[in-house]
Design an enzyme around this catalytic site. Structure first.
Site, PDB file in Angstrom:
ATOM      1  N   ASP A   1       0.924  -1.291   0.018  1.00 39.48           N
ATOM      2  CA  ASP A   1       0.222   0.064  -0.030  1.00 39.48           C
ATOM      3  C   ASP A   1       0.928   1.200  -0.015  1.00 39.48           C
ATOM      4  O   ASP A   1       1.959   1.240   0.564  1.00 39.48           O
ATOM      5  CB  ASP A   1      -0.790  -0.177   1.245  1.00 39.48           C
ATOM      6  CG  ASP A   1      -2.000   1.085   1.329  1.00 39.48           C
ATOM      7  OD1 ASP A   1      -2.691   1.443   0.490  1.00 39.48           O
ATOM      8  OD2 ASP A   1      -1.729   1.964   2.348  1.00 39.48           O
TER       9      ASP A   1
ATOM     10  N   GLU B   1       1.292  -0.351  -5.071  1.00 39.71           N
ATOM     11  CA  GLU B   1       0.216   0.700  -5.341  1.00 39.71           C
ATOM     12  C   GLU B   1       1.097   1.779  -5.412  1.00 39.71           C
ATOM     13  O   GLU B   1       1.503   2.468  -4.635  1.00 39.71           O
ATOM     14  CB  GLU B   1      -0.763   0.773  -4.063  1.00 39.71           C
ATOM     15  CG  GLU B   1      -1.744   2.080  -4.484  1.00 39.71           C
ATOM     16  CD  GLU B   1      -2.535   2.391  -3.203  1.00 39.71           C
ATOM     17  OE1 GLU B   1      -3.495   2.959  -3.371  1.00 39.71           O
ATOM     18  OE2 GLU B   1      -1.920   2.379  -2.321  1.00 39.71           O
TER      19      GLU B   1
END
Length: 522
Positions: A187, A229
């Site tokens: 993330d 990401e």
């Protein structure tokens, strides 16, 4: 998928690992090969689980460690790999590390976060959630110092300039690999590696840390992978993949995705073609993860203001459909609101260079609930049947409401109904996935955009081990004529299972509005 919104097994209103385990046959039959789990660790759930209080635990709402172990065992038995969201950028402010950090500026944990005694001048610049978030430096009332947080103020950033924090990150990765994980969706990668110094400009990034994480993960489990990401420009892709593919094996292609939505909204393909070509040059062993919708808003921040406004007008014209001054918080089904265009978009997803990624519920055309705040609108419970609470839970009330109103309510849109209907989106999707598995060209082949004979038709040709595929997608709502220049060939339509031939080195075919073709050249 999110464990908490997929299937409840014990009637407490929350999805759990036992419920997920009971649906592995469903996922396998659909064609799923890898499950990506949203955070399931203990959390106050102020940011839907991305505010973690214990990186090594399991939220009791999701079940026990035994439930988790049984799920992992059954997933392996179904030949389904599992990766998990790894939120290394920040913690919850309720994490014991931060609580010790704010209790004493001499605690070792104080140096696990980023602090300053005076508020930086740029305290209100660089927010991840503009329009909702007010600052990235907030005053801690206990310590009377400002702490750094790229995300919400209850999510203080960890300090990766501190070797102890990096060591703890390896510890976390190693722990979950030992629990059976096949990899991680990292993330917010650019923020993990951001070199943060209060008030400094033009901060660098510690890309070597990505290399080190890759080496660590593969040393523990050689076939585990990192999916990043990182919403970055094409010129930055090499920094994240590595010049020789030594960093992250996979990245989400945010850049192409944003221009795809412009193409879907307008029918204009030039910018999307350019975006695909600009993201083509990646290391041979690296791969893009392609998606249409994920668990966040559709981020349109790379588009010009005029382009973004065109997408808004087509797909999210009302203010409550928009978010963070850059995106749309709707599911794809409600954005397109056209079954032909919806199928065309999914046909494109499954035939793009790379690996397709889908959000749970997209296979049945689930809608959204704009009454829920921010990104929760697209995170409603899975709709299994037309029974109470969509078959998600037998509790009196689920922790988050199921969609019960409008044309996407669970009485009309659910798995049980669609599995029985031969022409349903679910059955069409399952068939498409099955056909895609016969086409390794999409994942491994060389590809190029070729002239299609129409500005509204996207034509891509793939070559792999002597085999050739051509896909055609009509972005117009009107019939368009495709004209391809090919050497004498027979073309097998993989989706319709019929055969065509070139005539004098030309192949012509009419594509109705929003229609598409996959051809194998013999």
């Amino acid at each position: 998928m999110d464990v908490r919104t997929f299937k409840d097994s014990n009637g407490d209103g929350y999805g759990d690992f036992k419920g997920l385990t009971s649906k592995l046959d469903y996922l396998k039959n659909l064609g799923v090969e890898i499950i990506w789990l949203s955070p399931f660790q203990p959390s106050p759930l102020l940011d839907d689980g991305y505010d973690i209080t214990n990186f090594f635990g399991i939220d009791p709402k999701c079940g026990t460690k035994k439930d988790f172990d049984e799920f992992m065992q059954q997933a392996k038995a179904h030949h389904v790999r599992v990766i998990m969201d790894m939120v290394l950028n920040h913690t919850s402010n309720q994490h014991q590390w931060f609580q010790q950090a704010e209790n004493s500026d001499t605690s070792k944990y104080h140096f696990w976060y980023v602090w300053t005694k005076t508020r930086p001048k740029d305290y209100n610049k660089g927010m991840v959630f503009p329009g909702v978030q007010k600052e990235i430096w907030s005053l801690d009332p206990k310590l009377n110092e400002y702490y750094y947080h790229r995300f919400y103020k209850f999510q203080p950033d960890l300090n990766y300039d501190n070797p102890m924090v990096k060591a703890e990150a390896y510890h976390i990765l190693g722990y979950w690999l030992k629990q059976g994980m096949d990899g991680f969706r990292l993330d917010a990668v650019p923020f993990i590696i951001e070199e943060m110094r209060p008030g400094a400009k033009n901060l660098g990034h510690d890309f070597d840390f990505i290399t080190q994480m890759r080496h660590y993960v593969q040393a523990q489990k050689p076939d585990a992978f990192l999916l990043g990401e990182a919403n970055v420009l094409p010129k930055e892709n090499q920094d994240y993949f590595g010049k020789k593919g030594e960093r992250m094996q996979m990245l989400f292609n945010f850049f192409a995705n944003q221009h795809l939505f412009y193409a879907l909204a307008t029918g204009k393909l030039d910018e999307y073609k350019k975006a695909l070509q600009e993201t083509d040059n990646i290391p041979p062993a690296s791969q893009w993860a392609n998606f249409l919708r994920n668990h966040d808003e559709v981020d349109l921040g790379r588009l010009s203001n005029a382009q973004r406004e065109q997408v808004y007008q087509k797909m999210g014209p009302q203010k409550n459909m928009q978010l963070y001054n850059r995106g749309i918080r709707r599911r794809l089904t409600t954005m397109l609101h056209n079954s032909l265009q919806l199928k065309m978009a999914y046909s494109l997803l499954f035939s793009l260079p790379g690996t397709p990624v889908m959000r749970y519920g997209d296979e049945i055309g689930m809608g959204d609930d704009l009454n829920l705040k921010e990104r929760l609108s697209v995170r409603t419970p899975m709709q299994w049947s037309d029974e109470k609470n969509a078959g998600f839970t037998n509790a009196a009330k689920p922790f988050r409401p199921v969609i019960s109103q409008g044309e996407y309510n669970y009485h009309l849109v659910n798995v049980a109904t669609e599995q029985k209907e031969p022409k349903s989106l679910y059955n069409w999707m399952a068939k498409l996935i099955k056909i895609r598995k016969t086409c390794p060209e999409f994942s491994f082949g060389e590809w190029e955009i070729i002239p299609s004979g129409s500005p509204e038709i996207l034509a891509i040709q793939y070559n792999y081990l002597g085999k050739t595929l051509i896909t055609l997608h009509n972005f117009s709502n009107k019939s368009e004529q495709a004209m391809l220049s090919l050497s004498p060939k027979k073309l097998t339509d993989l989706l319709e299972n019929n055969t065509n031939s070139t005539i004098n080195g030309k192949f012509k075919t009419a594509l109705n509005g929003y229609s598409f073709k996959w051809y194998r050249l013999n």
